[in-house]
Enzyme design. Structure first.
Site, PDB file in Angstrom:
ATOM      1  N   LYS A   1       4.530  42.377 -35.162  1.00 50.61           N
ATOM      2  CA  LYS A   1       2.804  42.568 -35.374  1.00 50.61           C
ATOM      3  C   LYS A   1       2.852  40.863 -35.148  1.00 50.61           C
ATOM      4  O   LYS A   1       1.956  40.542 -33.898  1.00 50.61           O
ATOM      5  CB  LYS A   1       3.172  42.391 -36.600  1.00 50.61           C
ATOM      6  CG  LYS A   1       1.144  41.981 -37.227  1.00 50.61           C
ATOM      7  CD  LYS A   1       1.246  42.782 -38.377  1.00 50.61           C
ATOM      8  CE  LYS A   1       1.725  42.212 -39.810  1.00 50.61           C
ATOM      9  NZ  LYS A   1       1.410  40.753 -40.246  1.00 50.61           N
TER      10      LYS A   1
ATOM     11  N   GLN B   1       0.841  30.458 -40.089  1.00 54.53           N
ATOM     12  CA  GLN B   1      -0.354  30.534 -39.819  1.00 54.53           C
ATOM     13  C   GLN B   1      -1.041  29.447 -40.030  1.00 54.53           C
ATOM     14  O   GLN B   1      -1.718  28.915 -39.357  1.00 54.53           O
ATOM     15  CB  GLN B   1      -0.868  31.644 -40.871  1.00 54.53           C
ATOM     16  CG  GLN B   1      -0.402  33.022 -40.624  1.00 54.53           C
ATOM     17  CD  GLN B   1      -0.545  33.916 -41.570  1.00 54.53           C
ATOM     18  OE1 GLN B   1      -0.567  33.370 -42.704  1.00 54.53           O
ATOM     19  NE2 GLN B   1      -0.458  35.511 -41.886  1.00 54.53           N
TER      20      GLN B   1
ATOM     21  N   ASP C   1       8.735  38.544 -44.974  1.00 54.14           N
ATOM     22  CA  ASP C   1       7.616  39.632 -45.627  1.00 54.14           C
ATOM     23  C   ASP C   1       8.906  41.002 -45.753  1.00 54.14           C
ATOM     24  O   ASP C   1       8.166  42.210 -46.126  1.00 54.14           O
ATOM     25  CB  ASP C   1       7.253  39.563 -43.914  1.00 54.14           C
ATOM     26  CG  ASP C   1       5.855  38.789 -44.353  1.00 54.14           C
ATOM     27  OD1 ASP C   1       5.513  38.683 -44.517  1.00 54.14           O
ATOM     28  OD2 ASP C   1       6.178  38.960 -42.690  1.00 54.14           O
TER      29      ASP C   1
ATOM     30  N   LYS D   1      -0.069  37.099 -50.203  1.00 55.86           N
ATOM     31  CA  LYS D   1       0.065  38.017 -49.488  1.00 55.86           C
ATOM     32  C   LYS D   1      -0.731  38.946 -49.060  1.00 55.86           C
ATOM     33  O   LYS D   1      -1.724  38.908 -50.441  1.00 55.86           O
ATOM     34  CB  LYS D   1       1.349  38.368 -49.103  1.00 55.86           C
ATOM     35  CG  LYS D   1       3.032  37.472 -48.820  1.00 55.86           C
ATOM     36  CD  LYS D   1       2.326  36.605 -47.840  1.00 55.86           C
ATOM     37  CE  LYS D   1       3.275  35.633 -47.470  1.00 55.86           C
ATOM     38  NZ  LYS D   1       3.156  35.087 -46.476  1.00 55.86           N
TER      39      LYS D   1
ATOM     40  N   ARG E   1       3.899  46.831 -46.734  1.00 55.23           N
ATOM     41  CA  ARG E   1       5.391  46.645 -47.038  1.00 55.23           C
ATOM     42  C   ARG E   1       5.594  47.164 -48.048  1.00 55.23           C
ATOM     43  O   ARG E   1       6.678  47.539 -48.669  1.00 55.23           O
ATOM     44  CB  ARG E   1       5.207  44.948 -47.141  1.00 55.23           C
ATOM     45  CG  ARG E   1       5.033  44.184 -45.604  1.00 55.23           C
ATOM     46  CD  ARG E   1       6.160  43.067 -44.928  1.00 55.23           C
ATOM     47  NE  ARG E   1       5.117  42.876 -43.720  1.00 55.23           N
ATOM     48  CZ  ARG E   1       5.810  43.064 -42.333  1.00 55.23           C
ATOM     49  NH1 ARG E   1       6.474  44.414 -42.194  1.00 55.23           N
ATOM     50  NH2 ARG E   1       5.124  42.496 -40.931  1.00 55.23           N
TER      51      ARG E   1
HETATM   52  O1  SPQ Z   1      -0.596  38.425 -40.920  1.00 58.92           O
HETATM   53  P1  SPQ Z   1      -0.292  38.274 -42.205  1.00 58.92           P
HETATM   54  O2  SPQ Z   1      -1.616  39.715 -43.458  1.00 58.92           O
HETATM   55  O3  SPQ Z   1      -0.510  37.739 -43.360  1.00 58.92           O
HETATM   56  O4  SPQ Z   1       0.797  39.567 -42.743  1.00 58.92           O
HETATM   57  C1  SPQ Z   1       2.008  39.226 -42.966  1.00 58.92           C
HETATM   58  C2  SPQ Z   1       2.484  40.148 -43.258  1.00 58.92           C
HETATM   59  O5  SPQ Z   1       3.920  41.158 -44.106  1.00 58.92           O
HETATM   60  O6  SPQ Z   1       3.065  41.579 -42.177  1.00 58.92           O
HETATM   61  C3  SPQ Z   1       1.852  38.356 -44.421  1.00 58.92           C
HETATM   62  F1  SPQ Z   1       1.459  39.444 -45.850  1.00 58.92           F
HETATM   63  O7  SPQ Z   1       2.854  38.541 -42.574  1.00 58.92           O
HETATM   64  C4  SPQ Z   1       2.657  36.978 -42.215  1.00 58.92           C
HETATM   65  C5  SPQ Z   1       4.080  35.965 -42.439  1.00 58.92           C
HETATM   66  O8  SPQ Z   1       4.202  35.986 -44.082  1.00 58.92           O
HETATM   67  C6  SPQ Z   1       2.677  37.233 -40.747  1.00 58.92           C
HETATM   68  C7  SPQ Z   1       2.822  35.683 -39.712  1.00 58.92           C
HETATM   69  C8  SPQ Z   1       2.508  34.991 -38.577  1.00 58.92           C
HETATM   70  O9  SPQ Z   1       2.748  36.373 -37.634  1.00 58.92           O
HETATM   71  O10 SPQ Z   1       2.246  34.052 -37.921  1.00 58.92           O
HETATM   72  C9  SPQ Z   1       3.740  34.494 -40.526  1.00 58.92           C
HETATM   73  C10 SPQ Z   1       3.596  34.975 -41.866  1.00 58.92           C
HETATM   74  O11 SPQ Z   1       2.944  33.846 -42.766  1.00 58.92           O
HETATM   75  P2  SPQ Z   1       2.453  32.876 -43.401  1.00 58.92           P
HETATM   76  O12 SPQ Z   1       1.478  32.786 -44.277  1.00 58.92           O
HETATM   77  O13 SPQ Z   1       3.938  32.347 -43.821  1.00 58.92           O
HETATM   78  O14 SPQ Z   1       2.523  31.618 -42.002  1.00 58.92           O
END
Ligand code: SPQ
Length: 429
Positions: free
Chosen positions: A23, A170, A316, A343, A389
């Site tokens: 993803k 992110q 995750d 999350k 999840r």
């Molecule tokens: O995209 P989203 O909704 O934040 O998805 C999640 C998931 O479980 O699929 C988190 F809820 O994954 C994030 C992950 O936790 C995807 C991600 C990325 O692609 O950069 C980074 C992680 O989040 P963060 O907040 O630690 O940067």
């Protein structure tokens, strides 16, 4: 979201499978392809709801994107080829889309409003809005920019050296992307290293990036050159199958072509720490990303402790690790994982509530949970709470629960793992 998934107890699972594309990598391939000069062909793309939201946002900004199952073609128009959208951009359930796009939109000389679903409306945005405003972007949102909708007018940014209080890919990505069109250099330093797909893929698109320990630096004014991207299978999706093998005696599975980026392989380390048999085979590098086939075989597990730098490497996977831990010998303790609370749902609370419905004992803590091992689970009526999840982790628990398990709001699973139920069905005996 009213779809139901029914799961019955099974004896073992076995076979050879592929899981859908990663993803995180799929999102980035579309974004960087749209900002690059030239045409980017993507194979192995994840056609899950989140990544389709990313495609839709860029189409609304005038980028031509063709998607057919896992094949995507993006006709990039260069960094400043995006057009002001005439409607709000809708990211659906995707935190990655809204946070990374905020960094991109912060560089664009136009106004736009971006928002998502009910879950997105509750997730914190100031973590990206704050530093982007420091760089000079004009951004507003509910509660002084903490919540969506976000209204963004970008342009004329100056580089910053940002020390992030959270390990978040992110946050890091949003600032680095804005930094690519800011004056001077921009750096992000984080407390633990978060997933580094942005850094790796930007390099594949010809961008220069400096990485020193937990700090990443870019210089403004760089261009992206289109390149073809082959997306490996998502280790976060593979994790559900790995956990299923580890709770069903006699099971074994080969999961082909999975991304094994070291910032994502905490699940493998945990299975090993719990005494499980898991091997990487046929290791190779594709578009700067390490990829392998994963062989996993049932082993009676023992409890463990998850904490510190390990947490961002498996954040995750914690819901399904909790399921696995409920079948191990002894307690498993998870700490330093407060990020779970922000999350798609508060994943500490949802794991405790939903796994509790099977009869498992899980005690919540402020920054994690304590899971009792050797638990006998009984079938239950579960709610994904709209969190993909949680839906999938509870479906895996249902494989060992006595009787039948029903997962409500199972549609959420399509966010990251279309075809999950069918794939699971094909390997269950
Ligand atoms: O995209 P989203 O909704 O934040 O998805 C999640 C998931 O479980 O699929 C988190 F809820 O994954 C994030 C992950 O936790 C995807 C991600 C990325 O692609 O950069 C980074 C992680 O989040 P963060 O907040 O630690 O940067």
């Amino acid at each position: 979201m009213t779809e139901q998934l029914t799961i019955n107890k099974v004896t073992t699972i076995s076979g050879e499978v592929v899981v859908p594309g990663d993803k995180s990598i799929s999102h980035r391939a579309v974004m960087f392809g749209a900002l690059a000069e030239g045409t980017t062909s993507i194979t192995g793309f994840l056609p899950g709801a989140d990544c389709l939201s990313t495609i839709n946002c860029f189409q609304r900004m005038g980028i031509q994107i063709e998607q057919n199952e896992d094949k995507v073609t993006v006709i990039g128009k260069g960094w400043f080829g995006l057009e002001e959208p005439d409607q709000k951009l809708d990211v659906g359930n995707s935190g990655t889309t809204i946070r990374l796009m905020s960094g991109i939109l912060a560089t664009q000389p136009f106004h736009c409003v971006i928002e998502g679903d009910e879950s997105i409306a509750k997730r914190p945005m100031r973590r990206v809005v704050g530093p982007l405003k420091e760089m000079g972007a004009r951004i507003d949102g509910r509660k002084s920019g903490e919540f969506t909708p976000l209204a963004i007018r970008g342009g004329d940014l100056i580089g910053i050296n940002y020390v992030s209080p959270v390990a978040s890919a992110q946050v890091k990505s949003a600032i680095l992307l804005a930094g690519l069109q800011a004056n001077g250099t921009t750096s992000v330093e984080e407390p633990s290293i978060s997933r580094d797909h942005t850094e790796r893929m930007l390099q594949a698109f010809g961008v220069e990036i400096k990485r020193e320990g937990k700090k990443v630096t870019v210089t403004g004014g760089q261009r992206l050159t289109a390149t073809d991207i082959s997306v490996p299978g998502d280790i976060s999706s593979a994790a559900f199958l790995i956990a299923a093998v580890m709770i069903l005696p006699g099971s074994r599975l080969v999961i082909k072509n999975v991304g094994i980026n070291p910032t994502r392989t905490g699940i493998i380390d945990v299975v090993k720490a719990m005494g499980g048999i898991i091997e990487l085979r046929n290791e190779r590098i594709v578009n700067e990303e390490p990829v392998a086939d994963i062989y996993v075989e049932y082993t009676a597990l023992k409890g463990t402790v998850l904490e510190g730098d390990l947490i961002p490497r498996l954040i995750d996977e914690i819901p399904v690790i909790a399921v696995m831990a409920s079948q191990a010998e002894g307690q498993t303790i998870i700490r330093d994982a407060k990020e779970l609370r922000v999350k798609e749902t508060d994943r500490i609370a949802t794991v405790v509530n939903q796994l509790g419905k099977f009869g498992a004992k899980v005690i919540p803590t402020d920054d994690g949970m304590i899971i009792e091992g050797n638990q006998r689970l009984h079938g239950a009526e579960i709610d994904s709470m709209g969190d993909h999840r949680i839906g999938m982790a509870m479906a895996i628990a249902g494989l060992i629960a006595e009787g039948q398990t029903v997962i409500n709001q199972a549609d959420a699973i399509r966010v990251s793992f279309p075809g999950f139920a069918e794939l699971l069905h094909s390997i269950c005996k």
